[in-house]
Design a protein around this motif. Structure first.
Motif, PDB file in Angstrom:
ATOM      1  N   ILE A  96     -35.881  -7.483   1.137  1.00 37.86           N
ATOM      2  CA  ILE A  96     -35.751  -6.378   2.079  1.00 37.86           C
ATOM      3  C   ILE A  96     -36.911  -6.485   3.066  1.00 37.86           C
ATOM      4  O   ILE A  96     -38.077  -6.347   2.685  1.00 37.86           O
ATOM      5  CB  ILE A  96     -35.787  -5.018   1.360  1.00 37.86           C
ATOM      6  CG1 ILE A  96     -34.636  -4.921   0.367  1.00 37.86           C
ATOM      7  CG2 ILE A  96     -35.727  -3.871   2.367  1.00 37.86           C
ATOM      8  CD1 ILE A  96     -34.702  -3.702  -0.538  1.00 37.86           C
ATOM      9  N   CYS A 135     -39.187  -5.173   5.958  1.00 37.38           N
ATOM     10  CA  CYS A 135     -39.633  -3.869   6.451  1.00 37.38           C
ATOM     11  C   CYS A 135     -40.549  -4.056   7.648  1.00 37.38           C
ATOM     12  O   CYS A 135     -41.145  -5.122   7.841  1.00 37.38           O
ATOM     13  CB  CYS A 135     -40.366  -3.105   5.354  1.00 37.38           C
ATOM     14  SG  CYS A 135     -39.448  -2.999   3.792  1.00 37.38           S
ATOM     15  N   LEU A 167     -31.756  -7.876   3.421  1.00 39.46           N
ATOM     16  CA  LEU A 167     -31.534  -6.609   4.118  1.00 39.46           C
ATOM     17  C   LEU A 167     -32.693  -6.366   5.066  1.00 39.46           C
ATOM     18  O   LEU A 167     -33.855  -6.402   4.659  1.00 39.46           O
ATOM     19  CB  LEU A 167     -31.414  -5.472   3.107  1.00 39.46           C
ATOM     20  CG  LEU A 167     -30.981  -4.091   3.625  1.00 39.46           C
ATOM     21  CD1 LEU A 167     -30.343  -3.284   2.492  1.00 39.46           C
ATOM     22  CD2 LEU A 167     -32.131  -3.290   4.224  1.00 39.46           C
ATOM     23  N   GLN A 175     -29.875   4.621   2.126  1.00 39.14           N
ATOM     24  CA  GLN A 175     -28.945   3.544   2.431  1.00 39.14           C
ATOM     25  C   GLN A 175     -29.343   2.265   1.710  1.00 39.14           C
ATOM     26  O   GLN A 175     -28.496   1.520   1.200  1.00 39.14           O
ATOM     27  CB  GLN A 175     -28.912   3.303   3.946  1.00 39.14           C
ATOM     28  CG  GLN A 175     -28.243   4.400   4.749  1.00 39.14           C
ATOM     29  CD  GLN A 175     -28.455   4.200   6.232  1.00 39.14           C
ATOM     30  OE1 GLN A 175     -29.540   4.464   6.759  1.00 39.14           O
ATOM     31  NE2 GLN A 175     -27.427   3.725   6.916  1.00 39.14           N
ATOM     32  N   ILE A 176     -30.636   1.993   1.675  1.00 46.23           N
ATOM     33  CA  ILE A 176     -31.135   0.779   1.028  1.00 46.23           C
ATOM     34  C   ILE A 176     -30.901   0.843  -0.483  1.00 46.23           C
ATOM     35  O   ILE A 176     -30.441  -0.136  -1.097  1.00 46.23           O
ATOM     36  CB  ILE A 176     -32.628   0.588   1.346  1.00 46.23           C
ATOM     37  CG1 ILE A 176     -32.812   0.286   2.839  1.00 46.23           C
ATOM     38  CG2 ILE A 176     -33.229  -0.527   0.497  1.00 46.23           C
ATOM     39  CD1 ILE A 176     -34.243   0.357   3.312  1.00 46.23           C
ATOM     40  N   CYS A 217     -39.716  -6.291  -1.306  1.00 50.64           N
ATOM     41  CA  CYS A 217     -39.795  -5.489  -0.086  1.00 50.64           C
ATOM     42  C   CYS A 217     -40.993  -6.007   0.689  1.00 50.64           C
ATOM     43  O   CYS A 217     -42.131  -5.835   0.258  1.00 50.64           O
ATOM     44  CB  CYS A 217     -39.962  -4.013  -0.421  1.00 50.64           C
ATOM     45  SG  CYS A 217     -38.682  -3.367  -1.507  1.00 50.64           S
ATOM     46  N   ILE A 239     -40.571   1.780   0.059  1.00 51.80           N
ATOM     47  CA  ILE A 239     -39.230   1.393  -0.371  1.00 51.80           C
ATOM     48  C   ILE A 239     -39.273   0.785  -1.770  1.00 51.80           C
ATOM     49  O   ILE A 239     -38.407   1.062  -2.614  1.00 51.80           O
ATOM     50  CB  ILE A 239     -38.595   0.432   0.646  1.00 51.80           C
ATOM     51  CG1 ILE A 239     -38.320   1.175   1.963  1.00 51.80           C
ATOM     52  CG2 ILE A 239     -37.302  -0.171   0.099  1.00 51.80           C
ATOM     53  CD1 ILE A 239     -37.881   0.281   3.092  1.00 51.80           C
ATOM     54  N   ALA A 284     -34.543  -3.611   7.032  1.00 59.74           N
ATOM     55  CA  ALA A 284     -34.666  -2.158   7.111  1.00 59.74           C
ATOM     56  C   ALA A 284     -34.992  -1.696   8.526  1.00 59.74           C
ATOM     57  O   ALA A 284     -35.015  -0.497   8.792  1.00 59.74           O
ATOM     58  CB  ALA A 284     -35.754  -1.670   6.153  1.00 59.74           C
ATOM     59  N   VAL A 286     -28.719  -1.836  -2.714  1.00 59.18           N
ATOM     60  CA  VAL A 286     -29.321  -2.621  -3.796  1.00 59.18           C
ATOM     61  C   VAL A 286     -28.646  -2.316  -5.128  1.00 59.18           C
ATOM     62  O   VAL A 286     -28.351  -3.230  -5.913  1.00 59.18           O
ATOM     63  CB  VAL A 286     -30.832  -2.352  -3.863  1.00 59.18           C
ATOM     64  CG1 VAL A 286     -31.446  -3.010  -5.097  1.00 59.18           C
ATOM     65  CG2 VAL A 286     -31.530  -2.872  -2.600  1.00 59.18           C
ATOM     66  N   ARG A 289     -29.386   2.947  11.176  1.00 62.10           N
ATOM     67  CA  ARG A 289     -30.282   3.495  10.158  1.00 62.10           C
ATOM     68  C   ARG A 289     -30.319   5.016  10.293  1.00 62.10           C
ATOM     69  O   ARG A 289     -30.687   5.547  11.325  1.00 62.10           O
ATOM     70  CB  ARG A 289     -31.683   2.913  10.310  1.00 62.10           C
ATOM     71  CG  ARG A 289     -32.615   3.301   9.164  1.00 62.10           C
ATOM     72  CD  ARG A 289     -33.966   2.618   9.225  1.00 62.10           C
ATOM     73  NE  ARG A 289     -34.744   3.056  10.362  1.00 62.10           N
ATOM     74  CZ  ARG A 289     -35.027   2.309  11.416  1.00 62.10           C
ATOM     75  NH1 ARG A 289     -34.562   1.067  11.489  1.00 62.10           N
ATOM     76  NH2 ARG A 289     -35.750   2.772  12.411  1.00 62.10           N
TER      77      ARG A 289
END
Length: 611
Positions: free
Chosen positions: A243, A245, A311, A228-229, A293, A254, A313, A233, A222
């Protein structure tokens, strides 16, 4: 695996036909036939199956074939609600008893129970404490208890729930019905614990492996976080994703950044009121292409089969948690992506959480071992899937379907890099964090470096040829290899382990990946995002889009999740084969008799208008 005989029951043919008629599935998934056969024979069962292999079919189908009542114990209210909705959509009389039920739904469930028409009753484990409930269910013809998320019964598992300890006593009070227990994560020790707590005698045990071959695995450092996220997406437009978190604030931040990029993203965490959480979960489950998220509070009970990516994070809590969380992607068996972004600060935070917790010392040692295994996975030098499945005791050849197989690293002799890094740790007294150590290695005259006179150290500037990110890569690999560590009761400083000292003094060799800037994210972005992209021509994709639009329209009209109308796989097959009649449509995966009757004409009309 224990069996009373080695032959499969003739009832399996009837089960296969019923599955086709009711659910529209023509054949069993790997591992299902043997488990369903054992359940139909009345045996107690403990089954470990990867998410997406169809655990629920292993108790739903026998419940339809044998009659009587099957009670499903699950800790996941959302999953119960979704499964009941899906069963009702194909004409199965199913209900749930949860704290969120409407009064009329509870009354309907009790009426169906009393008149004997109810086939499956889902309930949360705390319901077992209700006085007299076990006896009432026994009188209603309870024939089987299906225990979902059975790892929750093990005190050594990663998700222990005390209410699960009531199951054995509850079963005895209900007349000792058959018990079938299912989980996606249980090693040999956990299976022994589960079997001992749930069954009076050894059950038939099935372990069908842990591999989810449709999931592409990737891990990256990271760095820019949200950027990056967003890149990940936006490379998957109009695809549902989760995602995970590390905090409520991260969820909100996010989601806001994705919304600014015209992505339909929502946040979900315990800081939101119950009404908002319920609305957002419904939006995710019932809609197409919603990105959630969320903290780990979300997803455990979401039975949405078409999540196209998960994903992380930040670093998950353990290998078991990571495996379960990525398992929420691609439950329909179609291709899906996973990506974990992590940093060493995540590992330090997790260590502090373990150390500051109120668990006993044995539990803390176990949690620290799990953390070490997770870090080793993040910095694995070979096939990601080999490392993940090896943790659960499975051995496979390189998978060809992860970031490290896509772009295999060429390992180098890491002795000099390791010695430079550990020399910086040693010469600064093993009292500093990575920012300061990397500043020393790169020869940066920061205020902190100058104040401590570290610009005069022999190590000062010996690593000026590498960037900060490249040195971070070296330190991550050294940590994963066990050469360096952070004291549990420390303040972020790094120390050299006995293994590290052997490397430092040239007594032990070490191989490292070349320190790179963007490993893991490139390969995850470059791939086709799902089965529709891979299998359909451009013309067929236009028909697929039209079919999805019709599905969403019907879902909104009925208030049901879109996937309960038809799964993505069903729509892809429709777009590819273009059925022109009810008979043609009946041969499509997922089109059972009830759905053919309810939706067949409307989907055939879409196909007719598009070709």
């Amino acid at each position: 695996m224990a069996h009373s005989d080695s032959t499969l029951s003739p009832q399996l043919d009837q089960a296969r036909q019923t599955m086709a008629d009711v659910f529209g599935y023509r054949d069993f998934r790997p591992g299902q036939a043997e488990i369903i056969d054992s359940v139909l024979k009345g045996h107690n069962v403990l089954a470990v199956m990867p998410t997406g292999r169809g655990k629920s079919m292993c108790f739903q189908l026998p419940a339809l074939l044998r009659g009587g009542l099957t009670v499903v114990i699950s800790p996941l209210i959302a999953l119960m609600r979704d499964q009941v909705s899906a069963l009702q959509a194909v004409g199965v009389n199913a209900a749930a008893l949860t704290s969120t039920d409407e009064a009329q739904d509870r009354e309907a469930a009790w009426r169906a129970l009393d008149d004997g028409s109810l086939r499956l009753l889902y309930m949360a484990p705390e319901r077992m404490a209700v006085p007299g409930l076990a006896e009432r269910l026994g009188r209603a013809g309870l024939s089987m208890i299906a225990v979902d998320e059975a790892h929750c019964v093990s005190q050594w598992g990663h998700d222990f729930r005390p209410d699960y300890l009531r199951i054995s006593e509850f079963a005895q009070a209900a007349g000792r019905p058959q018990i079938a227990a299912f989980t996606a994560t249980a090693d040999a020790a956990a299976r022994r614990d589960i079997a001992g707590r749930l069954f009076e005698q050894a059950p038939d045990e099935f372990v069908s492996g842990f591999d989810r071959p449709n999931l592409h695995l990737a891990v990256g450092a990271r760095r820019s976080g949200a950027a990056q996220i967003i890149d990940f997406v936006k490379a998957r437009p109009d695809r549902a994703g989760i995602i995970y978190c590390s905090s409520r604030k991260a969820c909100d931040d996010i989601a806001a950044k994705l919304q600014a990029e015209n992505v339909y993203a929502l946040s979900y965490h315990a800081g939101l009121d119950a009404q908002t959480r319920s609305f957002r979960q419904d939006e995710f489950v019932k809609g197409d292409g919603v990105v959630m998220c969320a903290t780990i509070a979300f997803g455990m009970g979401v039975d949405k089969p078409d999540v196209r990516y998960v994903l992380h994070a930040a670093l998950p809590s353990s290998m078991e948690a990571y495996y379960q969380e990525i398992g929420r992607a691609g439950r329909d068996g179609d291709p899906a992506d996973t990506l974990m972004l992590w940093s060493l600060s995540d590992a330090a935070l997790r260590r502090r959480q373990i150390n500051d917790g109120d668990s006993d010392e044995e539990r803390k040692r176990m949690e620290l071992r799990r953390l070490s295994a997770l870090i080793a996975y993040c910095e694995a030098p070979q096939c990601r899937r080999q490392t993940l499945l090896g943790y659960f005791g499975d051995e496979i050849e390189p998978c060809g379907h992860c970031d490290l197989c896509d772009d295999p690293p060429k390992l180098i002799d890491g002795q000099v890099l390791a010695q430079k890094a550990m020399s910086a740790i040693a010469r600064t007294g093993q009292r500093f964090g990575l920012e300061h150590l990397i500043s020393v290695l790169r020869g940066l005259k920061t205020d902190k470096v100058m104040a401590r006179g570290h610009d005069a150290l022999p190590t000062f500037g010996v690593g000026e040829d590498l960037s900060k990110d490249q040195w971070m890569s070296v330190f991550r690999q050294l940590f994963a290899s066990g050469a360096i560590d952070q004291p549990i009761d420390g303040h972020g400083e790094w120390i050299i382990t006995p293994k590290g000292k052997e490397i430092l003094f040239g007594k032990l060799p070490i191989k490292l990946r070349p320190p790179e800037e963007q490993r893991g994210v490139r390969s995850a972005r470059a791939r086709p995002s799902d089965a529709a992209d891979q299998l359909l021509s451009e013309t067929d994709r236009a028909l697929y889009t039209a079919l999805r639009k019709k599905r969403l329209e019907l879902a909104k009209e009925s208030g049901k999740p879109a996937y309960t109308i038809f799964a993505d796989r069903t729509l892809i097959e429709m777009a590819a084969s273009k059925p022109r009649s009810q008979e043609d449509l009946s041969r499509i995966f997922g089109v059972g008799a009830r759905k053919l009757e309810r939706y067949g004409a409307e989907f055939l009309a879409v196909i007719e208008s598009e070709i």
